[in-house]
Design a protein around this motif. Structure first.
Motif, PDB file in Angstrom:
ATOM      1  N   ASN A 294     -92.074 -29.657 -15.932  1.00 54.81           N
ATOM      2  CA  ASN A 294     -91.943 -29.803 -14.475  1.00 54.81           C
ATOM      3  C   ASN A 294     -92.116 -31.250 -14.006  1.00 54.81           C
ATOM      4  O   ASN A 294     -92.357 -31.491 -12.826  1.00 54.81           O
ATOM      5  N   LYS A 295     -92.011 -32.190 -14.935  1.00 54.51           N
ATOM      6  CA  LYS A 295     -92.039 -33.599 -14.568  1.00 54.51           C
ATOM      7  C   LYS A 295     -90.866 -34.304 -15.227  1.00 54.51           C
ATOM      8  O   LYS A 295     -90.206 -33.756 -16.119  1.00 54.51           O
ATOM      9  N   SER A 296     -90.555 -35.517 -14.761  1.00 49.30           N
ATOM     10  CA  SER A 296     -89.392 -36.248 -15.266  1.00 49.30           C
ATOM     11  C   SER A 296     -89.802 -37.635 -15.756  1.00 49.30           C
ATOM     12  O   SER A 296     -90.802 -38.201 -15.295  1.00 49.30           O
ATOM     13  N   ARG A 297     -88.980 -38.144 -16.697  1.00 46.92           N
ATOM     14  CA  ARG A 297     -89.168 -39.492 -17.210  1.00 46.92           C
ATOM     15  C   ARG A 297     -87.793 -40.135 -17.425  1.00 46.92           C
ATOM     16  O   ARG A 297     -86.771 -39.443 -17.543  1.00 46.92           O
ATOM     17  N   LEU A 298     -87.809 -41.457 -17.476  1.00 49.07           N
ATOM     18  CA  LEU A 298     -86.575 -42.218 -17.634  1.00 49.07           C
ATOM     19  C   LEU A 298     -86.524 -42.791 -19.041  1.00 49.07           C
ATOM     20  O   LEU A 298     -87.443 -43.483 -19.470  1.00 49.07           O
ATOM     21  N   LEU A 299     -85.451 -42.467 -19.756  1.00 49.72           N
ATOM     22  CA  LEU A 299     -85.241 -42.973 -21.110  1.00 49.72           C
ATOM     23  C   LEU A 299     -84.272 -44.151 -21.045  1.00 49.72           C
ATOM     24  O   LEU A 299     -83.148 -44.013 -20.551  1.00 49.72           O
ATOM     25  N   ARG A 300     -84.713 -45.301 -21.528  1.00 50.60           N
ATOM     26  CA  ARG A 300     -83.896 -46.523 -21.511  1.00 50.60           C
ATOM     27  C   ARG A 300     -83.418 -46.839 -22.930  1.00 50.60           C
ATOM     28  O   ARG A 300     -84.173 -46.677 -23.881  1.00 50.60           O
ATOM     29  N   LEU A 301     -82.154 -47.281 -23.028  1.00 57.90           N
ATOM     30  CA  LEU A 301     -81.566 -47.651 -24.309  1.00 57.90           C
ATOM     31  C   LEU A 301     -81.106 -49.094 -24.276  1.00 57.90           C
ATOM     32  O   LEU A 301     -80.821 -49.650 -23.200  1.00 57.90           O
ATOM     33  N   ASP A 302     -81.044 -49.699 -25.456  1.00 55.53           N
ATOM     34  CA  ASP A 302     -80.617 -51.099 -25.564  1.00 55.53           C
ATOM     35  C   ASP A 302     -79.098 -51.232 -25.698  1.00 55.53           C
ATOM     36  O   ASP A 302     -78.584 -52.358 -25.757  1.00 55.53           O
ATOM     37  N   ARG A 303     -78.415 -50.133 -25.756  1.00 52.88           N
ATOM     38  CA  ARG A 303     -76.972 -50.161 -25.967  1.00 52.88           C
ATOM     39  C   ARG A 303     -76.292 -49.247 -24.962  1.00 52.88           C
ATOM     40  O   ARG A 303     -76.771 -48.138 -24.717  1.00 52.88           O
TER      41      ARG A 303
ATOM     42  N   PHE B 289     -73.960 -46.444 -23.342  1.00 60.56           N
ATOM     43  CA  PHE B 289     -73.400 -45.198 -23.859  1.00 60.56           C
ATOM     44  C   PHE B 289     -72.434 -44.636 -22.819  1.00 60.56           C
ATOM     45  O   PHE B 289     -72.440 -45.024 -21.637  1.00 60.56           O
ATOM     46  N   ALA B 290     -71.611 -43.704 -23.243  1.00 57.70           N
ATOM     47  CA  ALA B 290     -70.616 -43.105 -22.344  1.00 57.70           C
ATOM     48  C   ALA B 290     -70.823 -41.604 -22.195  1.00 57.70           C
ATOM     49  O   ALA B 290     -70.484 -41.038 -21.153  1.00 57.70           O
ATOM     50  N   HIS B 291     -71.364 -40.943 -23.213  1.00 56.00           N
ATOM     51  CA  HIS B 291     -71.556 -39.492 -23.171  1.00 56.00           C
ATOM     52  C   HIS B 291     -72.954 -39.168 -23.676  1.00 56.00           C
ATOM     53  O   HIS B 291     -73.480 -39.825 -24.573  1.00 56.00           O
ATOM     54  N   VAL B 292     -73.571 -38.096 -23.102  1.00 50.24           N
ATOM     55  CA  VAL B 292     -74.893 -37.638 -23.504  1.00 50.24           C
ATOM     56  C   VAL B 292     -74.855 -36.123 -23.596  1.00 50.24           C
ATOM     57  O   VAL B 292     -74.191 -35.448 -22.782  1.00 50.24           O
ATOM     58  N   ALA B 293     -75.533 -35.554 -24.573  1.00 46.69           N
ATOM     59  CA  ALA B 293     -75.581 -34.104 -24.771  1.00 46.69           C
ATOM     60  C   ALA B 293     -77.006 -33.698 -25.109  1.00 46.69           C
ATOM     61  O   ALA B 293     -77.706 -34.393 -25.847  1.00 46.69           O
ATOM     62  N   VAL B 294     -77.453 -32.547 -24.554  1.00 48.52           N
ATOM     63  CA  VAL B 294     -78.778 -31.996 -24.827  1.00 48.52           C
ATOM     64  C   VAL B 294     -78.606 -30.695 -25.593  1.00 48.52           C
ATOM     65  O   VAL B 294     -77.704 -29.890 -25.302  1.00 48.52           O
ATOM     66  N   GLY B 295     -79.435 -30.485 -26.604  1.00 54.64           N
ATOM     67  CA  GLY B 295     -79.287 -29.313 -27.449  1.00 54.64           C
ATOM     68  C   GLY B 295     -79.533 -28.007 -26.720  1.00 54.64           C
ATOM     69  O   GLY B 295     -78.793 -27.043 -26.892  1.00 54.64           O
ATOM     70  N   ASN B 296     -80.581 -27.914 -25.901  1.00 57.79           N
ATOM     71  CA  ASN B 296     -80.928 -26.687 -25.176  1.00 57.79           C
ATOM     72  C   ASN B 296     -81.182 -27.052 -23.731  1.00 57.79           C
ATOM     73  O   ASN B 296     -82.202 -27.668 -23.400  1.00 57.79           O
ATOM     74  N   SER B 297     -80.245 -26.674 -22.867  1.00 61.92           N
ATOM     75  CA  SER B 297     -80.368 -27.038 -21.457  1.00 61.92           C
ATOM     76  C   SER B 297     -81.457 -26.248 -20.745  1.00 61.92           C
ATOM     77  O   SER B 297     -81.841 -26.599 -19.625  1.00 61.92           O
ATOM     78  N   GLU B 298     -81.994 -25.167 -21.371  1.00 62.47           N
ATOM     79  CA  GLU B 298     -83.078 -24.419 -20.740  1.00 62.47           C
ATOM     80  C   GLU B 298     -84.420 -25.102 -20.928  1.00 62.47           C
ATOM     81  O   GLU B 298     -85.386 -24.778 -20.245  1.00 62.47           O
ATOM     82  N   ILE B 299     -84.494 -26.045 -21.858  1.00 62.34           N
ATOM     83  CA  ILE B 299     -85.728 -26.788 -22.071  1.00 62.34           C
ATOM     84  C   ILE B 299     -85.782 -28.036 -21.197  1.00 62.34           C
ATOM     85  O   ILE B 299     -86.833 -28.370 -20.644  1.00 62.34           O
ATOM     86  N   ALA B 300     -84.661 -28.741 -21.052  1.00 61.94           N
ATOM     87  CA  ALA B 300     -84.651 -29.987 -20.284  1.00 61.94           C
ATOM     88  C   ALA B 300     -83.278 -30.188 -19.657  1.00 61.94           C
ATOM     89  O   ALA B 300     -82.251 -29.738 -20.179  1.00 61.94           O
ATOM     90  N   ASP B 301     -83.277 -30.865 -18.510  1.00 57.25           N
ATOM     91  CA  ASP B 301     -82.055 -31.313 -17.841  1.00 57.25           C
ATOM     92  C   ASP B 301     -81.947 -32.824 -17.989  1.00 57.25           C
ATOM     93  O   ASP B 301     -82.959 -33.544 -17.860  1.00 57.25           O
ATOM     94  N   VAL B 302     -80.728 -33.319 -18.276  1.00 59.33           N
ATOM     95  CA  VAL B 302     -80.504 -34.765 -18.407  1.00 59.33           C
ATOM     96  C   VAL B 302     -79.487 -35.198 -17.363  1.00 59.33           C
ATOM     97  O   VAL B 302     -78.522 -34.493 -17.075  1.00 59.33           O
ATOM     98  N   LEU B 303     -79.723 -36.369 -16.803  1.00 56.47           N
ATOM     99  CA  LEU B 303     -78.830 -36.933 -15.796  1.00 56.47           C
ATOM    100  C   LEU B 303     -78.697 -38.429 -16.060  1.00 56.47           C
ATOM    101  O   LEU B 303     -79.669 -39.166 -15.906  1.00 56.47           O
ATOM    102  N   PRO B 304     -77.501 -38.908 -16.480  1.00 55.85           N
ATOM    103  CA  PRO B 304     -77.318 -40.349 -16.689  1.00 55.85           C
ATOM    104  C   PRO B 304     -77.445 -41.105 -15.366  1.00 55.85           C
ATOM    105  O   PRO B 304     -76.796 -40.761 -14.366  1.00 55.85           O
ATOM    106  N   MET B 305     -78.278 -42.130 -15.377  1.00 50.53           N
ATOM    107  CA  MET B 305     -78.454 -42.967 -14.194  1.00 50.53           C
ATOM    108  C   MET B 305     -77.540 -44.188 -14.275  1.00 50.53           C
ATOM    109  O   MET B 305     -76.855 -44.527 -13.301  1.00 50.53           O
ATOM    110  N   THR B 306     -77.538 -44.869 -15.410  1.00 50.09           N
ATOM    111  CA  THR B 306     -76.651 -45.993 -15.689  1.00 50.09           C
ATOM    112  C   THR B 306     -76.113 -45.801 -17.100  1.00 50.09           C
ATOM    113  O   THR B 306     -76.355 -44.764 -17.727  1.00 50.09           O
TER     114      THR B 306
END
Length: 449
Positions: free
Chosen positions: A44-53, A55-72
């Motif tokens: 029930n909380k969120s965090r921001l994952l930052r990458l050094d490279r 990316f164009a596409h992101v996929a999550v294995g189980n959407s019932e565990i977590a939701d992902v939303l690309p910011m940049t």
């Protein structure tokens, strides 16, 4: 100054080659067979994952565990929905794998740690998350603090809390109970029972011979008209019954201890018929002074105590006769209560009063209602019982002592010699035993020297 052959061509390409080399070093690479990096998000909380490279596409294995939303193109917003683990995979524009992250959604461990430190700052309690469960370890000052920590952890991980906490300090509770009961009974009886015999006519109200009669008087008068007899009996009974028991029990905090000072009596029980015959088995019913208590040591030496004392005795006035078996009843006084008090304090369960009154009048119809003269054909009796029960309970925090620090009642007993037994009539010797008076840790028992 020396110059390399073809130096004029290398000088313009040198800055470009250097820039490409530095960019290659800066790009993250996923080595084949390497363990994926871990990323933890509280439920029930969120965090921001930052990458050094980028990316164009992101996929999550189980959407019932977590939701992902690309910011940049270099950051992903992740929201934990349910405890569990899944994977987060990122690709570039050419569908080439960039990175794989192991995503773990756990209970809010940081929030639980803050609350535990806020509410119990002096307790060194450690909190860990394993999948969707919470593990509590460390040492708590008493069982009350353990219960509070478990209750708080249940708010963050319902029904998935593992308790590895240890309790420091003395957590053994001795309960000293005094059960005192006094029962008084008064019974009175006065009866005048006539009988008449004359010629072929007889009239008899005399009871059969009663050996329990304390005082009886028989008066007879005879003549040509017949014989008139009067049986006058009078009885008054008074009785007092005292019941006193002082059981002492020791139990660990949170455990239940039981005590019974009394016995068991058999009760026949009919079983199922086999071949037309009914099998009779015997079960035993307990009676006497019983006690069950569950102590819980709280903060500051406060003791939460759940006590269930019981006093029962055989009551043959309520006996039942079945198939030739006489089964007595039980007269029971029972109480259950929960209190909180400190070491050495006492409380009393009092006001357990019982008063029974019974009376009975036996008389000849009509004649017994005549004033004064009706008393010659009337028998009256009454019975009154009064019972008062008091239970006094005192808990103590106790610790074990070293070997030899306690004494048994037999330590002060000396067998009699032949002279003491046969000449003086003594059942105990006069000399003190070698261990008498040593190692006695307090007064207890009926014989204290």
């Amino acid at each position: 100054m020396m110059s390399l052959p073809g130096g004029g061509l290398c000088r313009p390409l040198a800055p470009l080659l250097l820039a490409l080399f530095l960019m290659a070093l800066a790009l993250p690479r996923v080595a084949e067979g390497a363990e994926p990096a871990e990323f933890s998000v509280p439920v029930n909380k969120s965090r921001l994952l930052r990458l050094d490279r980028p990316f164009a596409h992101v996929a999550v294995g189980n959407s019932e565990i977590a939701d992902v939303l690309p910011m940049t193109d270099r950051s992903v917003h992740i929201l934990g929905k349910a405890p569990g683990t899944t994977t987060l995979t990122l690709y570039d524009r050419g569908k080439q794998l960039i990175a794989v992250r192991e995503l773990e959604v756990t209970p809010d461990i940081d929030g639980l740690k803050r609350k535990l430190h806020e509410l119990m700052p002096l307790e060194p309690i450690e909190v860990r998350a394993v999948n969707d469960a919470v593990i509590l370890s460390g040492t708590a000052g008493n069982a009350g603090q353990v219960a509070n920590a478990l209750s708080l952890a249940e708010r963050y991980a319902p029904k998935k809390v593992t308790n590895l906490l240890k309790v420091a300090g003395s957590q053994q509770v001795m309960l000293a109970v005094k059960v005192a009961e006094v029962s008084r009974s008064v019974a009175r009886e006065l009866g005048i029972k006539p009988s008449f015999v004359g010629g072929d006519f007889s009239f008899n109200t005399l009871d059969a011979v009663d050996a329990t009669l304390f005082a009886a008087l028989r008066v007879s008068a005879s003549g040509g008209w017949g014989t008139l007899s009067l049986l006058i009996d009078a009885l008054e009974q008074k009785g007092v019954v005292k019941v006193l028991a002082e059981p002492n029990l020791i139990a660990l905090s949170g455990d239940t201890a039981n005590f019974l000072a009394g016995g068991e009596f058999p009760i026949p029980v009919a079983q199922g018929a086999s071949g037309g015959n009914i099998a009779i088995t015997v079960e035993f019913k307990k009676f006497g002074v019983g006690l069950a208590f569950t102590p819980t040591v709280l903060e500051g030496g406060l003791i939460n105590l759940m006590v269930s004392p019981e006093v029962s005795q055989i009551d043959r006035t309520t006996a039942v006769t079945l198939s030739g078996f006489s089964i007595p009843g039980l007269s029971t006084r029972r109480a259950t209560t929960t209190v909180e008090l400190r070491d050495g304090q006492s409380f009393a369960i009092a006001g357990l009063l019982q008063s029974d009154f019974q009376d009975q009048v036996r008389q000849l119809p009509g004649i017994g209602n005549i004033p004064v003269l009706g008393a010659l054909a009337r028998s009256s009796e009454f019975l009154r019982r009064e019972t008062e029960l008091v239970i006094i309970v005192t808990p103590h925090l106790v610790r074990p002592v070293t070997a030899g620090g306690l004494a048994a009642p037999t330590d002060t007993f000396t067998p009699p010699s032949d002279i003491d037994l046969f000449l003086m009539g003594r059942v105990e010797g006069q000399g003190a035993s070698a261990t008498a008076g040593t190692g006695l840790a307090g007064r207890y028992g009926h014989v204290v020297q």
